[in-house]
Design a protein around this motif. Sequence first.
Motif, PDB file in Angstrom:
ATOM      1  N   HIS A  53       0.831  -1.204   0.000  1.00  0.00           N
ATOM      2  CA  HIS A  53       0.000   0.000   0.000  1.00  0.00           C
ATOM      3  C   HIS A  53       0.871   1.262   0.000  1.00  0.00           C
ATOM      4  N   ILE A  54       2.009   1.208   0.682  1.00  0.00           N
ATOM      5  CA  ILE A  54       2.899   2.369   0.725  1.00  0.00           C
ATOM      6  C   ILE A  54       3.616   2.551  -0.601  1.00  0.00           C
ATOM      7  N   VAL A  55       4.268   1.508  -1.095  1.00  0.00           N
ATOM      8  CA  VAL A  55       5.071   1.665  -2.313  1.00  0.00           C
ATOM      9  C   VAL A  55       4.206   1.802  -3.559  1.00  0.00           C
ATOM     10  N   TYR A  56       2.958   1.296  -3.509  1.00  0.00           N
ATOM     11  CA  TYR A  56       2.025   1.499  -4.616  1.00  0.00           C
ATOM     12  C   TYR A  56       1.246   2.803  -4.452  1.00  0.00           C
ATOM     13  N   ALA A  57       1.424   3.451  -3.302  1.00  0.00           N
ATOM     14  CA  ALA A  57       0.814   4.754  -3.036  1.00  0.00           C
ATOM     15  C   ALA A  57      -0.701   4.737  -3.102  1.00  0.00           C
ATOM     16  N   SER A  58      -1.286   3.698  -2.559  1.00  0.00           N
ATOM     17  CA  SER A  58      -2.743   3.618  -2.485  1.00  0.00           C
ATOM     18  C   SER A  58      -3.117   2.832  -1.239  1.00  0.00           C
ATOM     19  N   GLY A  59      -3.968   3.430  -0.406  1.00  0.00           N
ATOM     20  CA  GLY A  59      -4.251   2.803   0.869  1.00  0.00           C
ATOM     21  C   GLY A  59      -5.581   2.111   0.966  1.00  0.00           C
ATOM     22  N   ALA A  60      -6.237   1.829  -0.154  1.00  0.00           N
ATOM     23  CA  ALA A  60      -7.566   1.227  -0.065  1.00  0.00           C
ATOM     24  C   ALA A  60      -7.738   0.152  -1.125  1.00  0.00           C
ATOM     25  N   GLY A  61      -8.382  -0.970  -0.738  1.00  0.00           N
ATOM     26  CA  GLY A  61      -8.758  -2.004  -1.680  1.00  0.00           C
ATOM     27  C   GLY A  61      -7.601  -2.820  -2.209  1.00  0.00           C
ATOM     28  N   VAL A  62      -7.916  -3.616  -3.232  1.00  0.00           N
ATOM     29  CA  VAL A  62      -6.914  -4.454  -3.886  1.00  0.00           C
ATOM     30  C   VAL A  62      -6.123  -3.595  -4.865  1.00  0.00           C
ATOM     31  N   VAL A  63      -4.811  -3.559  -4.686  1.00  0.00           N
ATOM     32  CA  VAL A  63      -3.940  -2.726  -5.520  1.00  0.00           C
ATOM     33  C   VAL A  63      -2.841  -3.604  -6.110  1.00  0.00           C
ATOM     34  N   THR A  64      -2.592  -3.446  -7.397  1.00  0.00           N
ATOM     35  CA  THR A  64      -1.599  -4.282  -8.071  1.00  0.00           C
ATOM     36  C   THR A  64      -0.419  -3.491  -8.632  1.00  0.00           C
ATOM     37  N   LYS A  65      -0.509  -2.171  -8.625  1.00  0.00           N
ATOM     38  CA  LYS A  65       0.586  -1.370  -9.177  1.00  0.00           C
ATOM     39  C   LYS A  65       0.379   0.085  -8.799  1.00  0.00           C
ATOM     40  N   GLY A  66       1.400   0.892  -9.095  1.00  0.00           N
ATOM     41  CA  GLY A  66       1.308   2.330  -8.857  1.00  0.00           C
ATOM     42  C   GLY A  66       2.488   2.842  -8.062  1.00  0.00           C
ATOM     43  N   GLY A  67       2.551   4.144  -7.877  1.00  0.00           N
ATOM     44  CA  GLY A  67       3.597   4.753  -7.087  1.00  0.00           C
ATOM     45  C   GLY A  67       4.974   4.496  -7.650  1.00  0.00           C
ATOM     46  N   PHE A  68       5.843   3.908  -6.833  1.00  0.00           N
ATOM     47  CA  PHE A  68       7.211   3.640  -7.260  1.00  0.00           C
ATOM     48  C   PHE A  68       7.313   2.470  -8.226  1.00  0.00           C
ATOM     49  N   PHE A  69       6.251   1.648  -8.298  1.00  0.00           N
ATOM     50  CA  PHE A  69       6.228   0.493  -9.194  1.00  0.00           C
ATOM     51  C   PHE A  69       5.046   0.631 -10.152  1.00  0.00           C
ATOM     52  N   PRO A  70       5.196   1.413 -11.216  1.00  0.00           N
ATOM     53  CA  PRO A  70       4.063   1.723 -12.093  1.00  0.00           C
ATOM     54  C   PRO A  70       3.411   0.513 -12.746  1.00  0.00           C
ATOM     55  N   ASN A  71       4.164  -0.570 -12.924  1.00  0.00           N
ATOM     56  CA  ASN A  71       3.606  -1.797 -13.496  1.00  0.00           C
ATOM     57  C   ASN A  71       3.492  -2.915 -12.470  1.00  0.00           C
ATOM     58  N   GLY A  72       3.705  -2.580 -11.213  1.00  0.00           N
ATOM     59  CA  GLY A  72       3.649  -3.562 -10.147  1.00  0.00           C
ATOM     60  C   GLY A  72       4.988  -4.211  -9.883  1.00  0.00           C
ATOM     61  N   MET A  73       5.061  -4.961  -8.789  1.00  0.00           N
ATOM     62  CA  MET A  73       6.260  -5.730  -8.453  1.00  0.00           C
ATOM     63  C   MET A  73       6.283  -7.021  -9.262  1.00  0.00           C
ATOM     64  N   ASN A  74       7.463  -7.604  -9.376  1.00  0.00           N
ATOM     65  CA  ASN A  74       7.607  -8.920  -9.973  1.00  0.00           C
ATOM     66  C   ASN A  74       7.593  -9.982  -8.880  1.00  0.00           C
ATOM     67  N   GLY A  75       7.056 -11.147  -9.220  1.00  0.00           N
ATOM     68  CA  GLY A  75       7.017 -12.225  -8.248  1.00  0.00           C
ATOM     69  C   GLY A  75       5.604 -12.573  -7.805  1.00  0.00           C
ATOM     70  N   THR A  76       5.491 -13.522  -6.910  1.00  0.00           N
ATOM     71  CA  THR A  76       4.191 -14.010  -6.444  1.00  0.00           C
ATOM     72  C   THR A  76       3.487 -13.006  -5.544  1.00  0.00           C
ATOM     73  N   VAL A  77       4.234 -12.383  -4.640  1.00  0.00           N
ATOM     74  CA  VAL A  77       3.642 -11.412  -3.706  1.00  0.00           C
ATOM     75  C   VAL A  77       3.705 -10.049  -4.367  1.00  0.00           C
ATOM     76  N   ASN A  78       2.649  -9.669  -5.057  1.00  0.00           N
ATOM     77  CA  ASN A  78       2.679  -8.424  -5.840  1.00  0.00           C
ATOM     78  C   ASN A  78       1.390  -7.629  -5.799  1.00  0.00           C
ATOM     79  N   ALA A  79       0.404  -8.081  -4.997  1.00  0.00           N
ATOM     80  CA  ALA A  79      -0.878  -7.385  -4.921  1.00  0.00           C
ATOM     81  C   ALA A  79      -1.394  -7.426  -3.503  1.00  0.00           C
TER      82      ALA A  79
END
Length: 298
Positions: A269-295
């Motif tokens: 939620h911090i690095v994607y810069a969104s504090g609500a709901g299911v988030v898969t990308k944003g903030g410092f990772f515009p396309n999301g993180m790589n790997g299994t734990v990414n949402a």
Amino acid sequence: MDKLTELINQAHSRRSFIAGAGAISATAIITGCGSSTKPTPIPNPAITDADVLNFALNLEYLEAEFYLRAATGQGLSTADAGSGAGAVSGGSMVSFPTATLQQYAFEIAQDELNHVRFLRQALGSAAVSRPAIDLSNSFNGLAMAAGIGSAFNPFADSNSFLVGAFVFEDVGVTAYHGAAGLLKDKANLGAAAGIMAVEAYHAAEIRTLIVAGSIANPSAPYLDDANKVSALRAMLGGGNETTLSATTIVAADSTNAIAFDRTTDQVLHIVYASGAGVVTKGGFFPNGMNGTVNATTA
């Protein structure tokens, strides 16, 4: 200093950067959570140690790119970023006013580079490559949401650099502490504890430098800016923050002096810069993180 510069520069290759991707949504940030409940591990027994270490590797990629660009003007080499790595936008060499501050920046940059290399070696063929990283629009959105201003460039000067570094360091400490309960192999747990200790040294160093600067120049806004960032992180990622001041440097639970921890959800939620709901990308990772734990799950 010249030898240290050469050491780091040998690990990098020159390449051009593309600008743009992944600005933080101030609206999404403002809707963030403010829970201060104690984090709990991911409720998924299928999560493996490799999944957790790859989650940490994504964060190390982010820190390494930030510090390397600030210290040397260059980012990770192709070999360190992995095959098919995402592009990095933003970042430039900081003009440090003293040799001491420059030395600190080089030291932390080398540490973060070493963390990337250690985790990639530990993971072997399972290591994910660097995801796309935004070091420009992300900070602008953060500044707006935190109330610092409409724009913020952590590479503009040494004081801005310290505030930018403050964004990452506390998150890294809480992320490694939170991940401790997810790791099953004692060797992996020991390695993560060692990395967390170094991240805590970095955090203390950055925190002390910010406070020292505010004492030397009380009219400077950087201590206030850091605390605004802290408040934003608390809103996005489950509390776990303390006010930074001349008498309060350590970020820990006041009842037991144990460092705060965060779940992977709270970190995302911090690095994607969104504090609500299911988030898969944003903030410092515009396309999301790589790997299994990414949402996030919620």
